[in-house]
Design an enzyme around this catalytic site. Structure first.
Site, short mmCIF file in Angstrom:
data_model
loop_
_atom_site.label_atom_id
_atom_site.label_comp_id
_atom_site.label_asym_id
_atom_site.label_seq_id
_atom_site.Cartn_x
_atom_site.Cartn_y
_atom_site.Cartn_z
N ASP A 100 0.80 -1.25 0.11
CA ASP A 100 0.17 0.06 0.06
C ASP A 100 0.93 1.27 0.10
O ASP A 100 1.82 1.38 -0.92
CB ASP A 100 -0.89 -0.22 1.12
CG ASP A 100 -1.80 1.18 1.07
OD1 ASP A 100 -3.05 0.95 0.42
OD2 ASP A 100 -1.91 1.98 1.83
N TYR A 207 -2.02 11.44 2.63
CA TYR A 207 -2.93 11.63 1.27
C TYR A 207 -2.90 13.23 0.81
O TYR A 207 -2.70 13.56 -0.23
CB TYR A 207 -4.19 11.28 1.43
CG TYR A 207 -4.40 9.81 1.65
CD1 TYR A 207 -4.49 9.14 0.39
CD2 TYR A 207 -4.24 9.05 2.97
CE1 TYR A 207 -4.79 7.46 0.39
CE2 TYR A 207 -4.40 7.45 2.89
CZ TYR A 207 -4.53 6.76 1.61
OH TYR A 207 -4.79 5.53 1.80
N HIS A 262 -6.82 -6.53 -1.69
CA HIS A 262 -5.84 -5.67 -1.34
C HIS A 262 -4.74 -6.15 -0.32
O HIS A 262 -3.51 -5.85 -0.42
CB HIS A 262 -6.47 -4.11 -1.01
CG HIS A 262 -5.39 -3.29 -0.81
ND1 HIS A 262 -4.54 -2.50 -1.89
CD2 HIS A 262 -5.00 -2.45 0.25
CE1 HIS A 262 -3.92 -1.65 -1.59
NE2 HIS A 262 -3.87 -1.67 -0.18
#
Length: 289
Positions: A100, A207, A262
């Protein structure tokens, strides 16, 4: 496992270590919303194979320092943290493994400092340049990446993710993974990490920094070190198309697709551990095909 703290790049990182100090160094970089515990199934496997394993809580997570400024989570800064860890281990190179967001850091470390990366193993995140291209131009990936835009909103994401001590985050982990992947005991560990002071804000700032503080220009975006990309094909967040596009930017790369979501290292822990061992070179660090 040994828990310690390492000073690097102006922050203090909590690092879990295992294995012989004489073995080849492997740095395991977790992603969002995890911490070192996300590698629990691989740490012992790699240590028993003769690797010296370092699994940090990356900056902003769990027990590591949590700078307040968004700019403190720029990708170039996160890469410098990794180089600082390799320096702290008194090594010239390491096998760098990431899942990730940790994979994004691992990719960019290999692009920026190829002389410091022995081999690269990335799990379920593409090369950062490929991610940028798809996130801007591919309608399917745009839909899957909606939360990145939401995380740019001030204070509201923190409120939602902190709700009931991380209950929403726990739901996201369970709803996006195969049933039984994350046990109640696992989620208790995660909720403890998420509720560290400043943790949720810092996790979201990764982010925000990705949008506000782009990486500095590189002479080349190609990855010149041997690279393995492990990709769970049932990923709800990232399109499979990005996997091969990433390998196309590698001089010596290959991709292994696995029938997982994921959360590939959780759902196929033994297989992922074996693939990392093979890529890193078992026992004495000799490379294997």
């Amino acid at each position: 496992m040994t828990h310690t703290f390492v000073e690097t790049n102006g922050v203090r990182l909590h690092v879990v270590q295992a294995g012989p100090e004489t073995g080849p160094l492997v740095v395991l970089l977790h992603g969002f919303p995890e911490f070192w515990y996300g590698w629990k199934a691989q740490i012992d496997t790699l240590a028993e194979a003769g690797f010296w394993v370092w699994a940090p809580d990356q900056r902003g997570y769990n027990l590591s320092d949590k700078p307040r400024n968004v700019a403190d989570y720029a990708l170039d800064t996160l890469v410098s943290d990794v180089i600082g860890l390799i320096d702290a281990a008194d090594r010239q190179k390491a096998v760098v493994v990431g899942h990730d967001w940790g994979a994004a850091v691992a990719w960019w470390t290999a692009v920026s400092y190829p002389e410091r990366v022995d081999r690269l193993v990335a799990l379920n995140v593409p090369h950062p340049v490929v991610m940028q291209r798809f996130a801007r131009r591919d309608p399917g990936q745009l839909r899957r990446s909606w939360y990145i835009g939401f995380f740019q909103v001030p204070w509201l994401p923190e409120k939602l993710l902190s709700w009931q001590k991380g209950r929403l985050l726990a739901r996201v982990l369970r709803s996006s993974s195969e049933p039984g992947t994350f046990s109640d005991a696992d989620l208790e560990h995660y909720q403890t990490a998420w509720n560290q002071p400043g943790a949720v804000r810092s996790m979201i700032n990764w982010y925000r920094a990705a949008i506000r503080d782009p990486t500095s220009r590189r002479s080349s975006i190609r990855v010149t070190v041997p690279t393995l990309l492990i990709w769970g094909v049932m990923d709800q967040f990232l399109k499979r198309d990005m996997a091969q596009a990433s390998i196309d930017l590698c001089d010596d790369g290959r991709v292994v697709f696995l029938p997982t979501t994921h959360w590939v290292q959780h759902e196929q822990p033994e297989r992922v551990g074996e693939l990392i061992k093979e890529e890193g070179g078992e026992e004495k660090g000799t490379s294997s095909c």
